[in-house]
Design an enzyme around this catalytic site. Structure first.
Site, PDB file in Angstrom:
ATOM      1  N   SER A 155      33.822  -7.404  19.186  1.00 48.75           N
ATOM      2  CA  SER A 155      33.549  -8.327  20.299  1.00 48.75           C
ATOM      3  C   SER A 155      33.073  -7.564  21.532  1.00 48.75           C
ATOM      4  O   SER A 155      33.748  -6.648  21.996  1.00 48.75           O
ATOM      5  CB  SER A 155      34.824  -9.076  20.702  1.00 48.75           C
ATOM      6  OG  SER A 155      35.232  -9.928  19.686  1.00 48.75           O
TER       7      SER A 155
ATOM      8  N   HIS B 190      29.456 -12.442  19.753  1.00 47.68           N
ATOM      9  CA  HIS B 190      28.978 -11.865  18.497  1.00 47.68           C
ATOM     10  C   HIS B 190      27.597 -12.440  18.190  1.00 47.68           C
ATOM     11  O   HIS B 190      27.443 -13.645  18.068  1.00 47.68           O
ATOM     12  CB  HIS B 190      29.919 -12.230  17.344  1.00 47.68           C
ATOM     13  CG  HIS B 190      31.230 -11.508  17.370  1.00 47.68           C
ATOM     14  ND1 HIS B 190      31.470 -10.381  16.635  1.00 47.68           N
ATOM     15  CD2 HIS B 190      32.362 -11.759  18.049  1.00 47.68           C
ATOM     16  CE1 HIS B 190      32.704  -9.971  16.856  1.00 47.68           C
ATOM     17  NE2 HIS B 190      33.278 -10.788  17.706  1.00 47.68           N
TER      18      HIS B 190
ATOM     19  N   HIS C 152      35.700 -13.382  10.904  1.00 46.10           N
ATOM     20  CA  HIS C 152      37.150 -13.310  11.097  1.00 46.10           C
ATOM     21  C   HIS C 152      37.867 -14.385  10.288  1.00 46.10           C
ATOM     22  O   HIS C 152      37.302 -15.450  10.038  1.00 46.10           O
ATOM     23  CB  HIS C 152      37.503 -13.537  12.574  1.00 46.10           C
ATOM     24  CG  HIS C 152      36.794 -12.620  13.522  1.00 46.10           C
ATOM     25  ND1 HIS C 152      35.521 -12.872  13.971  1.00 46.10           N
ATOM     26  CD2 HIS C 152      37.181 -11.452  14.088  1.00 46.10           C
ATOM     27  CE1 HIS C 152      35.150 -11.887  14.792  1.00 46.10           C
ATOM     28  NE2 HIS C 152      36.134 -11.017  14.876  1.00 46.10           N
TER      29      HIS C 152
ATOM     30  N   TYR D 287      40.151 -16.298  11.343  1.00 45.19           N
ATOM     31  CA  TYR D 287      40.379 -17.524  12.127  1.00 45.19           C
ATOM     32  C   TYR D 287      39.177 -18.452  12.167  1.00 45.19           C
ATOM     33  O   TYR D 287      39.283 -19.602  12.589  1.00 45.19           O
ATOM     34  CB  TYR D 287      40.853 -17.183  13.560  1.00 45.19           C
ATOM     35  CG  TYR D 287      39.867 -16.369  14.366  1.00 45.19           C
ATOM     36  CD1 TYR D 287      38.734 -16.937  14.939  1.00 45.19           C
ATOM     37  CD2 TYR D 287      40.078 -15.009  14.567  1.00 45.19           C
ATOM     38  CE1 TYR D 287      37.834 -16.192  15.667  1.00 45.19           C
ATOM     39  CE2 TYR D 287      39.184 -14.245  15.307  1.00 45.19           C
ATOM     40  CZ  TYR D 287      38.074 -14.850  15.850  1.00 45.19           C
ATOM     41  OH  TYR D 287      37.185 -14.090  16.563  1.00 45.19           O
ATOM     42  N   GLU D 288      38.014 -17.967  11.728  1.00 48.78           N
ATOM     43  CA  GLU D 288      36.850 -18.854  11.660  1.00 48.78           C
ATOM     44  C   GLU D 288      36.960 -19.805  10.469  1.00 48.78           C
ATOM     45  O   GLU D 288      36.170 -20.730  10.341  1.00 48.78           O
ATOM     46  CB  GLU D 288      35.563 -18.031  11.575  1.00 48.78           C
ATOM     47  CG  GLU D 288      35.278 -17.274  12.859  1.00 48.78           C
ATOM     48  CD  GLU D 288      34.130 -16.302  12.737  1.00 48.78           C
ATOM     49  OE1 GLU D 288      32.984 -16.735  12.918  1.00 48.78           O
ATOM     50  OE2 GLU D 288      34.375 -15.112  12.462  1.00 48.78           O
TER      51      GLU D 288
ATOM     52  N   ALA E 202      37.802  -4.997  19.532  1.00 45.80           N
ATOM     53  CA  ALA E 202      38.524  -5.169  20.792  1.00 45.80           C
ATOM     54  C   ALA E 202      39.961  -5.493  20.413  1.00 45.80           C
ATOM     55  O   ALA E 202      40.197  -6.277  19.505  1.00 45.80           O
ATOM     56  CB  ALA E 202      37.910  -6.307  21.584  1.00 45.80           C
TER      57      ALA E 202
ATOM     58  N   MET F 250      42.445  -8.987  15.499  1.00 52.34           N
ATOM     59  CA  MET F 250      42.227 -10.015  14.475  1.00 52.34           C
ATOM     60  C   MET F 250      41.154  -9.616  13.468  1.00 52.34           C
ATOM     61  O   MET F 250      40.544 -10.478  12.825  1.00 52.34           O
ATOM     62  CB  MET F 250      41.823 -11.337  15.146  1.00 52.34           C
ATOM     63  CG  MET F 250      42.803 -11.810  16.211  1.00 52.34           C
ATOM     64  SD  MET F 250      42.185 -13.232  17.107  1.00 52.34           S
ATOM     65  CE  MET F 250      43.359 -13.328  18.475  1.00 52.34           C
ATOM     66  N   SER F 251      40.900  -8.319  13.310  1.00 55.85           N
ATOM     67  CA  SER F 251      39.778  -7.906  12.442  1.00 55.85           C
ATOM     68  C   SER F 251      40.026  -6.549  11.795  1.00 55.85           C
ATOM     69  O   SER F 251      41.147  -6.054  11.766  1.00 55.85           O
ATOM     70  CB  SER F 251      38.496  -7.854  13.277  1.00 55.85           C
ATOM     71  OG  SER F 251      38.533  -6.771  14.180  1.00 55.85           O
TER      72      SER F 251
ATOM     73  N   ASN G  96      42.832  -5.371  26.857  1.00 59.36           N
ATOM     74  CA  ASN G  96      43.874  -6.016  27.665  1.00 59.36           C
ATOM     75  C   ASN G  96      45.228  -5.510  27.172  1.00 59.36           C
ATOM     76  O   ASN G  96      45.330  -5.045  26.036  1.00 59.36           O
ATOM     77  CB  ASN G  96      43.787  -7.546  27.525  1.00 59.36           C
ATOM     78  CG  ASN G  96      43.824  -7.984  26.081  1.00 59.36           C
ATOM     79  OD1 ASN G  96      42.830  -7.864  25.360  1.00 59.36           O
ATOM     80  ND2 ASN G  96      44.965  -8.443  25.642  1.00 59.36           N
TER      81      ASN G  96
ATOM     82  N   HIS H 273      39.947 -14.438  26.271  1.00 61.65           N
ATOM     83  CA  HIS H 273      38.749 -13.868  25.654  1.00 61.65           C
ATOM     84  C   HIS H 273      37.778 -13.311  26.698  1.00 61.65           C
ATOM     85  O   HIS H 273      37.079 -12.336  26.447  1.00 61.65           O
ATOM     86  CB  HIS H 273      38.062 -14.922  24.782  1.00 61.65           C
ATOM     87  CG  HIS H 273      36.986 -14.385  23.878  1.00 61.65           C
ATOM     88  ND1 HIS H 273      37.212 -13.340  23.002  1.00 61.65           N
ATOM     89  CD2 HIS H 273      35.681 -14.730  23.726  1.00 61.65           C
ATOM     90  CE1 HIS H 273      36.083 -13.079  22.361  1.00 61.65           C
ATOM     91  NE2 HIS H 273      35.142 -13.904  22.777  1.00 61.65           N
TER      92      HIS H 273
HETATM   93 CL1  6GU Z   1      46.216  -9.286  23.006  1.00 62.82          CL
HETATM   94  N1  6GU Z   1      45.700  -9.907  20.538  1.00 62.82           N
HETATM   95  C1  6GU Z   1      44.922 -10.046  19.486  1.00 62.82           C
HETATM   96  N2  6GU Z   1      45.468 -10.538  18.387  1.00 62.82           N
HETATM   97  N3  6GU Z   1      43.628  -9.733  19.469  1.00 62.82           N
HETATM   98  C2  6GU Z   1      43.101  -9.246  20.580  1.00 62.82           C
HETATM   99  C3  6GU Z   1      43.851  -9.067  21.722  1.00 62.82           C
HETATM  100  C4  6GU Z   1      45.192  -9.425  21.663  1.00 62.82           C
HETATM  101  N4  6GU Z   1      43.043  -8.557  22.673  1.00 62.82           N
HETATM  102  C5  6GU Z   1      41.832  -8.430  22.130  1.00 62.82           C
HETATM  103  N5  6GU Z   1      41.858  -8.834  20.859  1.00 62.82           N
END
Ligand code: 6GU
Length: 287
Positions: free
Chosen positions: A35, A66, A88, A90-91, A118, A221-222, A245, A259
């Site tokens: 991302s 993306h 991903h 979640y898609e 990310a 998530m990837s 973050n 996001h």
């Molecule tokens: Cl805090 N969590 C998850 N699951 N994915 C992320 C994230 C956090 N920050 C960027 N991608």
């Protein structure tokens, strides 16, 4: 194909052959852009690019940030292929669909895969903007039976029960450290364990605390699904997380994962991350 069967070897071969017929580039390095990190693909010279929607069998990318293109080209003379945008869980795709591009990489002749993502920082020593070299992973969906290798195994790709204790190539981790030092990135280059979750909701505070206790330094998530498929078929793997973050770890915090922050940090550190990966590519030896 049925959700739990995925794509056959012949399906993958057909897609790879379709691509090979349209470009002279014969990539030995495959790159996956996370991302906000799609700029890596733009560094390729003499580009031949395909929108995912035009590639037979390819899923389409639905996430903001993306692009959804497969880009062939050269990086300082080295032939590469680059996914600008990935798929991903979640898609809503079946997990085999998410990882299909790795098998296509293999059939294109790719020997080394470099993945970026990310991620949220769980390690309290990490800062936003840190780049984490992934040395190992926690596959949480896998614990619940959601592994991209679930279903029949085709030995033409790899063995039924592949080893994962050597998933992240140690030489490439060392190369990243060396190149990072040379480029003056020592202050923000880290290493650690990446934990994958299904998403798309971010973690609760209790979940972050749990993951941290379990040994995760970053959460996202990837990547892990792609790593498993890439290792299964014998490609070398290197992976990086950009800490976009800090995961929220205590109830007094005013922070909220979102996001936009993820994309914002990506933009700020993207050039350095791209420079690290591209410099590494010029030093990777293939047989
Ligand atoms: Cl805090 N969590 C998850 N699951 N994915 C992320 C994230 C956090 N920050 C960027 N991608």
């Amino acid at each position: 194909p049925e959700a739990n069967k995925g794509y056959s070897y012949e399906d993958c071969k057909a897609t790879a052959d379709w691509l090979l017929a349209q470009t002279d580039v014969r990539p030995t390095v495959g790159i996956v852009c996370g991302s906000g990190l799609g700029g890596l693909a733009d560094m390729l010279k003499d580009q031949v690019a395909f929108n995912y929607k035009d590639i037979p069998n390819f899923p389409q990318s639905t996430v903001h940030g993306h692009a959804g293109r497969l880009v062939f080209g050269t990086l300082k003379g080295r032939p590469c292929v680059c996914m600008q945008g990935r798929f991903h869980l979640y898609e809503g795709y079946p997990i085999q669909k998410i990882t299909l591009p790795m098998r296509i990489f293999k059939l294109l002749g790719v020997e080394t895969v470099m993945l970026t993502n990310a991620a949220g920082g769980l390690n309290q020593d990490f800062k936003v903007g840190d780049i984490m070299i992934i040395k190992d992973h926690l596959n949480m969906p896998g614990f619940a039976g959601n592994n991209p290798l679930s279903g029949p195994n085709d030995e033409r790709f790899g063995v039924r029960f592949p080893c994962m204790s050597d998933a992240y190539d140690r030489e490439l981790q060392q190369l990243a450290m060396d190149v990072g030092q040379e480029l003056g990135y020592g202050d923000f280059l880290r290493e650690g364990v990446y934990c994958v979750l299904g998403g798309p909701s971010f973690e609760t505070i209790a979940e972050c605390r749990m993951l941290h206790k379990l040994g995760a330094d970053a959460v996202g998530m990837s990547t892990v699904h792609e790593v498993i498929i890439a290792r299964h078929c014998g490609m070398r793997v290197f992976a990086l997380s950009l800490i976009t973050n800090q995961a929220v770890m205590d109830y007094d915090s005013e922070e909220k994962a979102n996001h936009e922050e993820v994309l914002q940090t990506g933009r700020q550190r993207a050039q350095q991350l791209e420079r690290l990966v591209s410099t590494m590519v010029t030093r990777i030896e293939h047989n």
